[in-house]
Scaffold this motif. Structure first.
Motif, PDB file in Angstrom:
ATOM      1  N   THR A   1       0.801  -1.219   0.000  1.00  0.00           N
ATOM      2  CA  THR A   1       0.000   0.000   0.000  1.00  0.00           C
ATOM      3  C   THR A   1       0.833   1.268   0.000  1.00  0.00           C
ATOM      4  OG1 THR A   1      -0.150   0.050   2.404  1.00  0.00           O
ATOM      5  CG2 THR A   1      -1.858  -1.174   1.233  1.00  0.00           C
ATOM      6  N   GLY A   2       2.119   1.157   0.202  1.00  0.00           N
ATOM      7  CA  GLY A   2       2.978   2.334   0.241  1.00  0.00           C
ATOM      8  C   GLY A   2       3.302   2.859  -1.140  1.00  0.00           C
ATOM      9  N   LEU A   3       3.347   4.173  -1.275  1.00  0.00           N
ATOM     10  CA  LEU A   3       3.626   4.785  -2.574  1.00  0.00           C
ATOM     11  C   LEU A   3       4.978   4.331  -3.117  1.00  0.00           C
ATOM     12  CD1 LEU A   3       1.358   6.748  -1.479  1.00  0.00           C
ATOM     13  CD2 LEU A   3       2.479   8.511  -2.852  1.00  0.00           C
ATOM     14  N   ASN A   4       5.956   4.155  -2.266  1.00  0.00           N
ATOM     15  CA  ASN A   4       7.288   3.803  -2.742  1.00  0.00           C
ATOM     16  C   ASN A   4       7.379   2.357  -3.192  1.00  0.00           C
ATOM     17  OD1 ASN A   4       7.118   2.610  -0.282  1.00  0.00           O
ATOM     18  ND2 ASN A   4       9.012   3.451   0.539  1.00  0.00           N
ATOM     19  N   GLU A   5       6.294   1.597  -3.041  1.00  0.00           N
ATOM     20  CA  GLU A   5       6.259   0.223  -3.534  1.00  0.00           C
ATOM     21  C   GLU A   5       5.827   0.163  -5.001  1.00  0.00           C
ATOM     22  OE1 GLU A   5       7.281  -2.313  -1.914  1.00  0.00           O
ATOM     23  OE2 GLU A   5       7.378  -1.610   0.159  1.00  0.00           O
ATOM     24  N   TYR A   6       5.523   1.319  -5.578  1.00  0.00           N
ATOM     25  CA  TYR A   6       5.040   1.408  -6.959  1.00  0.00           C
ATOM     26  C   TYR A   6       5.984   2.300  -7.755  1.00  0.00           C
ATOM     27  CZ  TYR A   6       0.767  -0.650  -5.133  1.00  0.00           C
ATOM     28  OH  TYR A   6      -0.133  -1.499  -4.542  1.00  0.00           O
ATOM     29  N   ASP A   7       6.354   1.839  -8.940  1.00  0.00           N
ATOM     30  CA  ASP A   7       7.342   2.606  -9.699  1.00  0.00           C
ATOM     31  C   ASP A   7       6.868   3.013 -11.092  1.00  0.00           C
ATOM     32  OD1 ASP A   7       9.502  -0.069 -11.011  1.00  0.00           O
ATOM     33  OD2 ASP A   7       7.323   0.147 -10.913  1.00  0.00           O
ATOM     34  N   LEU A   8       5.672   2.645 -11.460  1.00  0.00           N
ATOM     35  CA  LEU A   8       5.136   3.046 -12.753  1.00  0.00           C
ATOM     36  C   LEU A   8       3.760   3.645 -12.524  1.00  0.00           C
ATOM     37  CD1 LEU A   8       5.574   3.019 -15.847  1.00  0.00           C
ATOM     38  CD2 LEU A   8       4.335   0.845 -15.880  1.00  0.00           C
ATOM     39  N   TRP A   9       3.573   4.897 -12.942  1.00  0.00           N
ATOM     40  CA  TRP A   9       2.364   5.644 -12.649  1.00  0.00           C
ATOM     41  C   TRP A   9       1.733   6.183 -13.926  1.00  0.00           C
ATOM     42  CZ3 TRP A   9       0.590   6.477  -7.578  1.00  0.00           C
ATOM     43  CH2 TRP A   9       1.451   6.033  -6.572  1.00  0.00           C
ATOM     44  N   GLY A  10       0.401   6.255 -13.895  1.00  0.00           N
ATOM     45  CA  GLY A  10      -0.298   6.931 -14.970  1.00  0.00           C
ATOM     46  C   GLY A  10      -0.363   8.426 -14.701  1.00  0.00           C
ATOM     47  N   PRO A  11      -0.831   9.206 -15.667  1.00  0.00           N
ATOM     48  CA  PRO A  11      -0.903  10.665 -15.512  1.00  0.00           C
ATOM     49  C   PRO A  11      -2.049  11.120 -14.620  1.00  0.00           C
ATOM     50  CG  PRO A  11      -1.790  10.034 -17.623  1.00  0.00           C
ATOM     51  CD  PRO A  11      -1.233   8.781 -17.019  1.00  0.00           C
ATOM     52  N   GLY A  12      -3.010  10.249 -14.355  1.00  0.00           N
ATOM     53  CA  GLY A  12      -4.118  10.589 -13.476  1.00  0.00           C
ATOM     54  C   GLY A  12      -5.371  10.996 -14.225  1.00  0.00           C
ATOM     55  N   THR A  13      -6.502  10.855 -13.553  1.00  0.00           N
ATOM     56  CA  THR A  13      -7.790  11.279 -14.087  1.00  0.00           C
ATOM     57  C   THR A  13      -8.577  11.946 -12.968  1.00  0.00           C
ATOM     58  OG1 THR A  13      -9.760  10.541 -15.314  1.00  0.00           O
ATOM     59  CG2 THR A  13      -8.919   9.040 -13.645  1.00  0.00           C
ATOM     60  N   GLN A  14      -9.222  13.059 -13.301  1.00  0.00           N
ATOM     61  CA  GLN A  14      -9.920  13.856 -12.285  1.00  0.00           C
ATOM     62  C   GLN A  14     -11.296  13.264 -12.005  1.00  0.00           C
ATOM     63  OE1 GLN A  14      -8.947  16.846 -10.584  1.00  0.00           O
ATOM     64  NE2 GLN A  14     -10.828  16.416  -9.428  1.00  0.00           N
ATOM     65  N   VAL A  15     -11.612  13.154 -10.726  1.00  0.00           N
ATOM     66  CA  VAL A  15     -12.944  12.778 -10.272  1.00  0.00           C
ATOM     67  C   VAL A  15     -13.454  13.903  -9.377  1.00  0.00           C
ATOM     68  CG1 VAL A  15     -14.276  11.183  -8.847  1.00  0.00           C
ATOM     69  CG2 VAL A  15     -12.527  10.302 -10.409  1.00  0.00           C
ATOM     70  N   THR A  16     -14.611  14.439  -9.722  1.00  0.00           N
ATOM     71  CA  THR A  16     -15.211  15.526  -8.961  1.00  0.00           C
ATOM     72  C   THR A  16     -16.604  15.112  -8.528  1.00  0.00           C
ATOM     73  OG1 THR A  16     -13.950  17.171 -10.217  1.00  0.00           O
ATOM     74  CG2 THR A  16     -15.860  17.950  -8.957  1.00  0.00           C
ATOM     75  N   VAL A  17     -16.846  15.160  -7.236  1.00  0.00           N
ATOM     76  CA  VAL A  17     -18.145  14.770  -6.688  1.00  0.00           C
ATOM     77  C   VAL A  17     -18.767  15.998  -6.032  1.00  0.00           C
ATOM     78  CG1 VAL A  17     -19.390  13.188  -5.197  1.00  0.00           C
ATOM     79  CG2 VAL A  17     -17.235  12.461  -6.252  1.00  0.00           C
ATOM     80  N   SER A  18     -19.927  16.385  -6.513  1.00  0.00           N
ATOM     81  CA  SER A  18     -20.607  17.562  -5.986  1.00  0.00           C
ATOM     82  C   SER A  18     -21.716  17.144  -5.034  1.00  0.00           C
ATOM     83  CB  SER A  18     -21.167  18.401  -7.121  1.00  0.00           C
ATOM     84  OG  SER A  18     -22.067  17.639  -7.894  1.00  0.00           O
ATOM     85  N   SER A  19     -21.954  18.011  -4.058  1.00  0.00           N
ATOM     86  CA  SER A  19     -22.981  17.696  -3.052  1.00  0.00           C
ATOM     87  C   SER A  19     -24.345  18.178  -3.488  1.00  0.00           C
ATOM     88  CB  SER A  19     -22.602  18.345  -1.722  1.00  0.00           C
ATOM     89  OG  SER A  19     -22.454  19.735  -1.882  1.00  0.00           O
TER      90      SER A  19
END
Length: 129
Positions: free
Chosen positions: A111-129
């Motif tokens: 579960t630690g970030l340093n256990e992962y060495d290949l990452w995607g660029p990310g995708t935004q998730v926005t949840v409105s109330s």
């Protein structure tokens, strides 16, 4: 070179659902199946945090307490793709979501970030109330 690309993000109202996908390009299904995969998220002004992980063979999964019972991680090794099904979304789930590949093949869940060495660029998730 293997690359990860997330998709499926967007804007949704509280209580809604989204499914994120993470496709690995440049990797055969056999290669993809050798690594555990994880999902992380980062909200504005906050550190990147663990969300969910799935073992290389899909045999076990682990979730952050904040998403347990609402999110489901899965993988399709034939398609070299990992997924994050998100239900009952809350405004506090708003963040950029990243998929990542574990550093070590055939490893136990991490579960630690340093256990992962290949990452995607990310995708935004926005949840409105």
């Amino acid at each position: 070179q293997v690359q990860l690309v997330e998709s499926g993000g967007g804007s949704v109202q509280a209580g809604g659902s989204l499914t994120l996908s993470c496709a690995a390009s440049g990797a055969s299904g056999r290669t993809f199946s050798e690594y555990g995969m994880g999902w992380f998220r980062q909200a504005p002004g906050q550190e990147r945090e663990f969300v969910a992980a799935i073992r290389w063979n899909g045999g076990s999964r682990h979730y952050a307490d904040s998403v347990k019972g609402r999110f489901t991680i899965s993988r399709d090794n034939d398609k070299s793709t990992a997924y994050l099904q998100m239900n009952s979304l809350k405004p506090e789930d708003t963040a950029v979501y990243y998929c990542a590949r574990q550093r070590v093949r055939f490893s136990a869940l991490r579960t630690g970030l340093n256990e992962y060495d290949l990452w995607g660029p990310g995708t935004q998730v926005t949840v409105s109330s």
